[in-house]
Design an enzyme around this catalytic site. Sequence first.
Site, PDB file in Angstrom:
ATOM      1  N   MET A  49       1.260  -1.300  -0.019  1.00  0.00           N
ATOM      2  CA  MET A  49       0.023  -0.234  -0.569  1.00  0.00           C
ATOM      3  C   MET A  49       1.173   1.702  -0.058  1.00  0.00           C
ATOM      4  O   MET A  49       0.231   2.345   0.557  1.00  0.00           O
ATOM      5  CB  MET A  49      -0.951  -0.126   1.733  1.00  0.00           C
ATOM      6  CG  MET A  49      -2.178  -0.703   1.132  1.00  0.00           C
ATOM      7  SD  MET A  49      -3.500  -0.596   2.058  1.00  0.00           S
ATOM      8  CE  MET A  49      -2.587  -0.667   3.387  1.00  0.00           C
ATOM      9  N   GLY A  50       2.074   0.847  -0.248  1.00  0.00           N
ATOM     10  CA  GLY A  50       3.375   2.292  -0.629  1.00  0.00           C
ATOM     11  C   GLY A  50       3.436   3.335   1.218  1.00  0.00           C
ATOM     12  O   GLY A  50       3.390   2.175   1.767  1.00  0.00           O
ATOM     13  N   HIS A  53       8.402   1.579   3.938  1.00  0.00           N
ATOM     14  CA  HIS A  53      10.097   1.607   5.224  1.00  0.00           C
ATOM     15  C   HIS A  53      10.786   0.279   4.517  1.00  0.00           C
ATOM     16  O   HIS A  53      10.245  -0.834   3.755  1.00  0.00           O
ATOM     17  CB  HIS A  53       9.063   1.258   6.096  1.00  0.00           C
ATOM     18  CG  HIS A  53       8.183  -0.001   6.191  1.00  0.00           C
ATOM     19  ND1 HIS A  53       8.854  -1.324   6.029  1.00  0.00           N
ATOM     20  CD2 HIS A  53       6.614   0.517   6.555  1.00  0.00           C
ATOM     21  CE1 HIS A  53       7.021  -1.820   6.389  1.00  0.00           C
ATOM     22  NE2 HIS A  53       6.081  -0.793   6.796  1.00  0.00           N
ATOM     23  N   GLU A  54      11.257   0.033   5.294  1.00  0.00           N
ATOM     24  CA  GLU A  54      12.453  -1.659   5.422  1.00  0.00           C
ATOM     25  C   GLU A  54      11.743  -2.162   5.368  1.00  0.00           C
ATOM     26  O   GLU A  54      12.618  -3.429   4.616  1.00  0.00           O
ATOM     27  CB  GLU A  54      13.771  -1.007   6.748  1.00  0.00           C
ATOM     28  CG  GLU A  54      14.840  -2.274   6.552  1.00  0.00           C
ATOM     29  CD  GLU A  54      15.851  -2.542   5.341  1.00  0.00           C
ATOM     30  OE1 GLU A  54      16.310  -2.537   4.870  1.00  0.00           O
ATOM     31  OE2 GLU A  54      15.893  -1.052   5.100  1.00  0.00           O
ATOM     32  N   HIS A  56       9.021  -2.990   3.942  1.00  0.00           N
ATOM     33  CA  HIS A  56       8.981  -3.271   2.566  1.00  0.00           C
ATOM     34  C   HIS A  56      10.190  -3.715   1.160  1.00  0.00           C
ATOM     35  O   HIS A  56       9.630  -4.445   0.159  1.00  0.00           O
ATOM     36  CB  HIS A  56       8.046  -1.675   1.099  1.00  0.00           C
ATOM     37  CG  HIS A  56       6.866  -1.333   2.477  1.00  0.00           C
ATOM     38  ND1 HIS A  56       6.720  -0.540   3.510  1.00  0.00           N
ATOM     39  CD2 HIS A  56       5.421  -2.129   2.403  1.00  0.00           C
ATOM     40  CE1 HIS A  56       5.362  -0.119   3.713  1.00  0.00           C
ATOM     41  NE2 HIS A  56       4.305  -1.738   3.052  1.00  0.00           N
ATOM     42  N   GLN A 167       6.124 -11.531   6.902  1.00  0.00           N
ATOM     43  CA  GLN A 167       5.341 -12.315   8.317  1.00  0.00           C
ATOM     44  C   GLN A 167       4.951 -11.399   9.321  1.00  0.00           C
ATOM     45  O   GLN A 167       3.917 -11.731   9.785  1.00  0.00           O
ATOM     46  CB  GLN A 167       6.345 -12.950   9.076  1.00  0.00           C
ATOM     47  CG  GLN A 167       5.958 -13.872  10.070  1.00  0.00           C
ATOM     48  CD  GLN A 167       4.690 -14.713   9.984  1.00  0.00           C
ATOM     49  OE1 GLN A 167       4.486 -15.254   8.817  1.00  0.00           O
ATOM     50  NE2 GLN A 167       4.107 -15.254  11.154  1.00  0.00           N
ATOM     51  N   ASP A 169       2.057  -9.207   8.878  1.00  0.00           N
ATOM     52  CA  ASP A 169       1.261  -9.718   8.944  1.00  0.00           C
ATOM     53  C   ASP A 169       0.664 -10.768   8.543  1.00  0.00           C
ATOM     54  O   ASP A 169       0.298 -11.627   7.220  1.00  0.00           O
ATOM     55  CB  ASP A 169       0.508  -8.792   7.452  1.00  0.00           C
ATOM     56  CG  ASP A 169       0.904  -7.658   7.467  1.00  0.00           C
ATOM     57  OD1 ASP A 169      -0.006  -6.807   8.724  1.00  0.00           O
ATOM     58  OD2 ASP A 169       1.266  -6.964   6.966  1.00  0.00           O
ATOM     59  N   GLN A 172      -3.029 -12.470   7.003  1.00  0.00           N
ATOM     60  CA  GLN A 172      -2.572 -11.955   5.468  1.00  0.00           C
ATOM     61  C   GLN A 172      -2.003 -12.871   4.881  1.00  0.00           C
ATOM     62  O   GLN A 172      -2.483 -13.437   3.765  1.00  0.00           O
ATOM     63  CB  GLN A 172      -2.467 -10.856   5.681  1.00  0.00           C
ATOM     64  CG  GLN A 172      -2.051  -9.975   3.946  1.00  0.00           C
ATOM     65  CD  GLN A 172      -1.470  -8.998   3.766  1.00  0.00           C
ATOM     66  OE1 GLN A 172      -2.528  -8.034   3.669  1.00  0.00           O
ATOM     67  NE2 GLN A 172      -0.786  -8.530   3.303  1.00  0.00           N
ATOM     68  N   ARG A 206       1.888   2.555   9.583  1.00  0.00           N
ATOM     69  CA  ARG A 206       1.407   3.219  10.323  1.00  0.00           C
ATOM     70  C   ARG A 206       1.934   3.641  11.941  1.00  0.00           C
ATOM     71  O   ARG A 206       1.160   4.761  12.919  1.00  0.00           O
ATOM     72  CB  ARG A 206       0.361   2.326  11.353  1.00  0.00           C
ATOM     73  CG  ARG A 206      -0.550   1.883   9.719  1.00  0.00           C
ATOM     74  CD  ARG A 206      -2.382   1.009  10.467  1.00  0.00           C
ATOM     75  NE  ARG A 206      -3.467   1.375   9.913  1.00  0.00           N
ATOM     76  CZ  ARG A 206      -3.869   0.436   8.524  1.00  0.00           C
ATOM     77  NH1 ARG A 206      -2.812  -1.165   9.115  1.00  0.00           N
ATOM     78  NH2 ARG A 206      -4.563  -0.163   7.931  1.00  0.00           N
TER      79      ARG A 206
HETATM   80  P1  AMP Z   1       1.379  -3.041   2.982  1.00  0.00           P
HETATM   81  O1  AMP Z   1       1.846  -2.069   2.396  1.00  0.00           O
HETATM   82  O2  AMP Z   1       1.501  -2.308   4.743  1.00  0.00           O
HETATM   83  O3  AMP Z   1      -0.250  -3.478   3.141  1.00  0.00           O
HETATM   84  O4  AMP Z   1       2.242  -4.025   4.251  1.00  0.00           O
HETATM   85  C1  AMP Z   1       2.376  -4.517   2.323  1.00  0.00           C
HETATM   86  C2  AMP Z   1       3.668  -5.861   2.349  1.00  0.00           C
HETATM   87  O5  AMP Z   1       5.115  -5.399   3.094  1.00  0.00           O
HETATM   88  C3  AMP Z   1       3.188  -6.701   2.887  1.00  0.00           C
HETATM   89  O6  AMP Z   1       3.687  -8.366   3.121  1.00  0.00           O
HETATM   90  C4  AMP Z   1       3.159  -6.649   5.308  1.00  0.00           C
HETATM   91  O7  AMP Z   1       2.826  -8.212   5.801  1.00  0.00           O
HETATM   92  C5  AMP Z   1       4.700  -6.306   4.552  1.00  0.00           C
HETATM   93  N1  AMP Z   1       5.355  -5.576   5.062  1.00  0.00           N
HETATM   94  C6  AMP Z   1       5.032  -5.270   6.639  1.00  0.00           C
HETATM   95  N2  AMP Z   1       5.538  -4.120   7.448  1.00  0.00           N
HETATM   96  C7  AMP Z   1       6.462  -5.549   7.509  1.00  0.00           C
HETATM   97  C8  AMP Z   1       7.512  -5.443   8.147  1.00  0.00           C
HETATM   98  N3  AMP Z   1       8.200  -5.074   9.191  1.00  0.00           N
HETATM   99  N4  AMP Z   1       8.883  -6.205   7.885  1.00  0.00           N
HETATM  100  C9  AMP Z   1       8.367  -7.044   7.196  1.00  0.00           C
HETATM  101  N5  AMP Z   1       7.654  -6.811   6.186  1.00  0.00           N
HETATM  102  C10 AMP Z   1       6.780  -5.968   6.179  1.00  0.00           C
END
Ligand code: AMP
Length: 307
Positions: A49-50, A53-54, A56, A167, A169, A172, A206
């Site tokens: 979702m853009g 951070h590290e 992603h 992991q 999520d 998910q 977030r």
């Molecule tokens: P999001 O943009 O939050 O939907 O996340 C996109 C992908 O990045 C999802 O597969 C998340 O599980 C993964 N992700 C988000 N935060 C982390 C994190 N701290 N460590 C590893 N993967 C993450």
Amino acid sequence: MSFDASEQSQIPETGNKPPIVAVSIDDVRGAVASARSGAAIQVGFVPTMGSFHEGHLSLMRSASSECDFVVVSVFVNPIQFGAGEDFDSYPRDFDQDIRLAADQGVDLVFAPRSAVMYPPGNETRIDVGSIDNALCGKNRPGHFQGVATVVAKFFNIIGPDLAYFGQKDAQQVAVIRKLALDLDFDVEIRVCPIVREKDGLAMSSRNSYLTTEDREQATALYRALTSAREAVARGETSAKKIKRLMKRTMGEHFKVEYEYARIVDPMTMAPVDIIEGKVLVAVAAQVGKTRLIDNMFLMPGEEECGE
Ligand code: AMP
């Protein structure tokens, strides 16, 4: 297994060429088809979702190391947000995302508008079944239906060989694995470890909502997981006792509003009463105005166990 982002060196400016940016389904299909033309290549896909951070970036790096052509989607998916959730205020920084994606060797960024993914009359949705009754499913009705639907659409549009999820999520991941299995998607699901801040807080887009005080309090989730890990390492097998301990640990933080602490089967997300094998320990809490989640795998006799 998890690792600390601070262990990673600062990401160097690589001088990689910027990714192609596609906003239409036809353009994505065209770009993937031309990458595949005449060559047996592996296409990797990282849905996001853009507001990178590290966490992603670690997914993108895994994809770049294993695949010949990497597609990243940047889409704040409206149908996975409930009424009153943060869809409108969700952090967005597209220019920075493109720069960071280029540094990770991403080839194509798909950033559709909502109307491209959900034109008028688009109403087919994926029911994820019993897995929706666990963890966040109960408190976020329709969330995993929205996630499964958008990921299935991306799989159909992009046709990846491998898809990368964090992991972080955990539910998910379970939903997507089941989606791929139940609906016969020919894609390998790769799961990457949680990337944490130095003090243990799992990285999340977030986290930018947290005030300075919230940020200090937000370590409560990791502390709760750590208290569970220590209890299991001491030989505790009662899920009830460990859940109580995690709740108490979170309760020591005045800005933390406890939502849940659960111990479940990592695949089915079904509750576990006695810890005999590998389990997933998952927590959720509201810290100030921000809802946070975190999790850890635990196994009797082990400090912490990985995938
Ligand atoms: P999001 O943009 O939050 O939907 O996340 C996109 C992908 O990045 C999802 O597969 C998340 O599980 C993964 N992700 C988000 N935060 C982390 C994190 N701290 N460590 C590893 N993967 C993450």
